[in-house]
Write an enzyme that holds these catalytic residues in place. Structure first.
Site, mmCIF file in Angstrom:
data_model
loop_
_atom_site.group_PDB
_atom_site.id
_atom_site.type_symbol
_atom_site.label_atom_id
_atom_site.label_comp_id
_atom_site.label_asym_id
_atom_site.label_seq_id
_atom_site.Cartn_x
_atom_site.Cartn_y
_atom_site.Cartn_z
ATOM 1 N N ASP A 142 22.008 24.398 38.150
ATOM 2 C CA ASP A 142 20.955 23.826 37.328
ATOM 3 C C ASP A 142 20.261 25.000 36.609
ATOM 4 O O ASP A 142 20.475 26.162 36.979
ATOM 5 C CB ASP A 142 19.993 23.068 38.262
ATOM 6 N N ASP A 183 16.466 24.959 34.907
ATOM 7 C CA ASP A 183 15.015 25.074 35.129
ATOM 8 C C ASP A 183 14.680 25.025 36.623
ATOM 9 O O ASP A 183 15.097 24.107 37.333
ATOM 10 C CB ASP A 183 14.280 23.940 34.410
ATOM 11 N N ASP A 204 17.114 22.196 41.824
ATOM 12 C CA ASP A 204 15.772 22.129 42.421
ATOM 13 C C ASP A 204 15.085 20.783 42.322
ATOM 14 O O ASP A 204 13.987 20.629 42.830
ATOM 15 C CB ASP A 204 14.865 23.172 41.760
HETATM 16 MG MG MG Z 1 15.774 22.026 37.605
#
Ligand code: MG
Length: 384
Positions: free
Chosen positions: A124, A126, A327
C-alpha cells in the site's frame, strides 16, 4: 508457521458480497446492485416517517466508523512536548501483538517460510510507505524508503496497490520497475513483457508515458463518467465545510475529513450520504479519516492481488509466498485473500490495536522500511 492456526478476524470494510470463486473475473465484474436503470433514483412506495437530519448516517453506523477510522493520537506531555504512549495503551498494544506479532521480531519465521519460494511483495502507499499527513497532496515517501523499495524490486516482483489514482501514486513513487494498481485495484498496469497467464477479456493493450506497450486492466471503466459526476457534486456540496477535501481517484472519489472539526463530521457524512442515495451503483467504504465512494462491483485490493498473481503466473502457493503490507481497512480484503488462500502473509501497519485479517504487524512506515531492508539483506546473503 501455520496460517490457519489463527482465527480469522471480522472483515472491517463494508464491502460488497464477495464471490467465493477463486478469481472468477467474468462473474465478479457484474455489478451487484439492483437491476434496472443504473442512474435512476429508487422510488419508495411505502410511506414512512421522514428521518430527521443525520438520522441516516447515525443509524447506518457511518459516524461510528468515522470515529474509529484512525487510531487515537497518543497522549502529548505538554511539559516536554513529546508524544508518549500511556501505560494502558502499551499494555493493550503488547497483548494485541500476541495475535499479530511484529514481522521484524518474527523475521526468521517468515524467511523460513519463504525458502525455496518466490516472494511477491504488495505494498500500500499512504500510511505504509509514506507518513499520514494532514494534506494528502504532501504524503511524500522519503528517498531512503524509495531506495528500500527499489532494492526489494530488484529481487522480488513488487506491486503498489493504492486507493489513489494510478497516475498519482506513480508520480509519488516514481519507480518504473514496479507494478501499479490504483483506485483500490480497479486500475492495474503491467508491462507487455509480462505475458498474461490467463485471458481476461477486459485487459487491453495500451502504451505508457514512455511509449512502452503495457497491459491495462480496468474492471470499472464503465463507471468513469459517473465517478466524475459524483466528484464534481461532492466538491460543490462540501465547499462550505471547512477542512473537507475531495479527491478524484479516477475510479473512486474520496472525501477527507482529517482537517474537519469533529463537530462537523456528521455534516460531512450526511452530505456524502445524500449524494450516494442517487447512485445505487456506488457504495461507500471507510479509510483513515476518509470516506471513499466507489463502484458496486466485486473488486477490491484482494481481487487485485489475486488478479496480479494469476496474470503474472505466480498463483501457485507451493512456489510463491505473497506478502502484503498495508495500514487501513481497504487493505483487509487483501489480508483476507492471503490468509484464506494460504498464499502468504498480511502485515498491518498500525501503532494501535485493531481487528485485522493480517498475520503480522509493523508499527509505522519506518518499521516497514526496516523490514524491506532486512528482506533485501537476507536475499543477498542467500543469493547463491
Ligand atoms: Mg494506506
Amino acid at each position: 508457521m501455520d496460517l490457519k492456526s489463527t482465527k480469522a478476524s471480522p472483515i472491517l470494510t463494508d464491502a460488497a458480497p464477495i464471490n467465493k470463486s477463486r478469481l472468477g473475473i467474468h462473474s465478479s465484474l457484474l455489478p451487484c446492485s439492483q437491476s434496472g436503470s443504473s442512474f435512476s433514483t429508487s422510488v419508495l412506495t411505502i410511506p414512512r416517517k421522514k428521518p430527521s437530519k443525520l438520522d441516516d448516517v447515525r443509524s447506518n453506523g457511518w459516524l461510528d466508523a468515522m470515529k474509529s477510522s484512525s487510531p487515537p493520537r497518543k497522549k502529548i506531555l505538554k511539559d516536554f512536548n513529546v508524544e508518549v504512549a500511556s501505560d494502558d495503551s502499551d499494555v493493550a498494544y503488547n497483548s494485541w501483538m500476541v495475535k499479530h506479532p511484529s514481522v521484524i521480531n518474527s523475521f526468521e519465521n517468515i524467511v523460513n517460510c519463504a525458502r525455496g519460494k518466490k516472494i511477491v511483495m504488495f505494498l500500500d502507499y499512504d500510511g505504509t510507505l509514506s507518513p499520514i499527513v494532514d494534506d494528502p497532496d504532501c504524503a511524500f515517501m522519503s528517498d531512503d524508503m524509495r531506495s528500500a523499495v527499489r532494492n526489494v524490486a530488484k529481487y522480488f516482483s513488487t506491486a503498489i496497490i493504492s486507493g489513489r489514482s494510478r497516475d498519482k501514486v506513480f508520480e509519488l513513487v516514481g519507480l518504473t520497475e514496479l507494478y501499479y494498481a490504483g483506485s483500490h485495484g480497479m486500475d492495474i498496469i503491467f508491462p507487455d513483457r509480462d505475458k498474461l497467464s490467463t485471458h481476461h477479456s477486459t485487459c487491453v493493450k495500451s502504451a505508457d508515458q514512455q511509449g512502452m506497450e503495457v497491459n491495462l486492466f480496468q474492471p470499472a471503466s464503465e463507471f468513469l463518467p459517473m465517478i466524475d459526476e459524483v466528484f464534481r457534486t461532492l466538491v460543490e456540496n462540501t465547499k462550505d465545510i471547512k477542512g473537507a477535501k475531495v479527491e478524484n481517484h479516477k475510479f473512486c472519489a474520496s472525501v477527507h475529513y482529517r482537517n474537519v472539526d469533529d463537530k462537523s463530521w456528521p455534516t460531512v457524512a450526511q452530505c456524502v450520504h445524500d449524494i450516494l442515495k442517487d447512485y445505487p451503483r456506488l457504495r461507500l467504504t471507510h479509510g483513515r479519516k476518509v470516506l471513499e465512494v466507489r463502484p458496486v462491483i466485486e473488486w477490491d485490493k484482494g481481487k487485485a492481488v489475486e488478479f496480479l498473481l494469476e496474470s503474472l503466473g505466480l498463483s501457485n502457493s507451493a512456489d510463491v509466498l505473497a506478502i502484503y503490507i498495508g495500514d487501513d481497512r481497504t487493505d483487509e480484503d487483501a489480508f483476507k485473500v492471503l490468509r484464506e488462500g494460504n498464499r502468504g502473509y498480511g502485515i498491518l501497519v498500525s501503532s494501535a490495536p485493531k481487528e485485522s485479517n493480517a498475520f503480522f504487524s509493523l508499527r509505522d512506515p519506518s518499521e516497514v522500511k526496516e523490514f524491506l531492508k532486512s528482506l533485501v539483506s537476507w536475499k543477498e546473503q542467500n543469493a547463491l
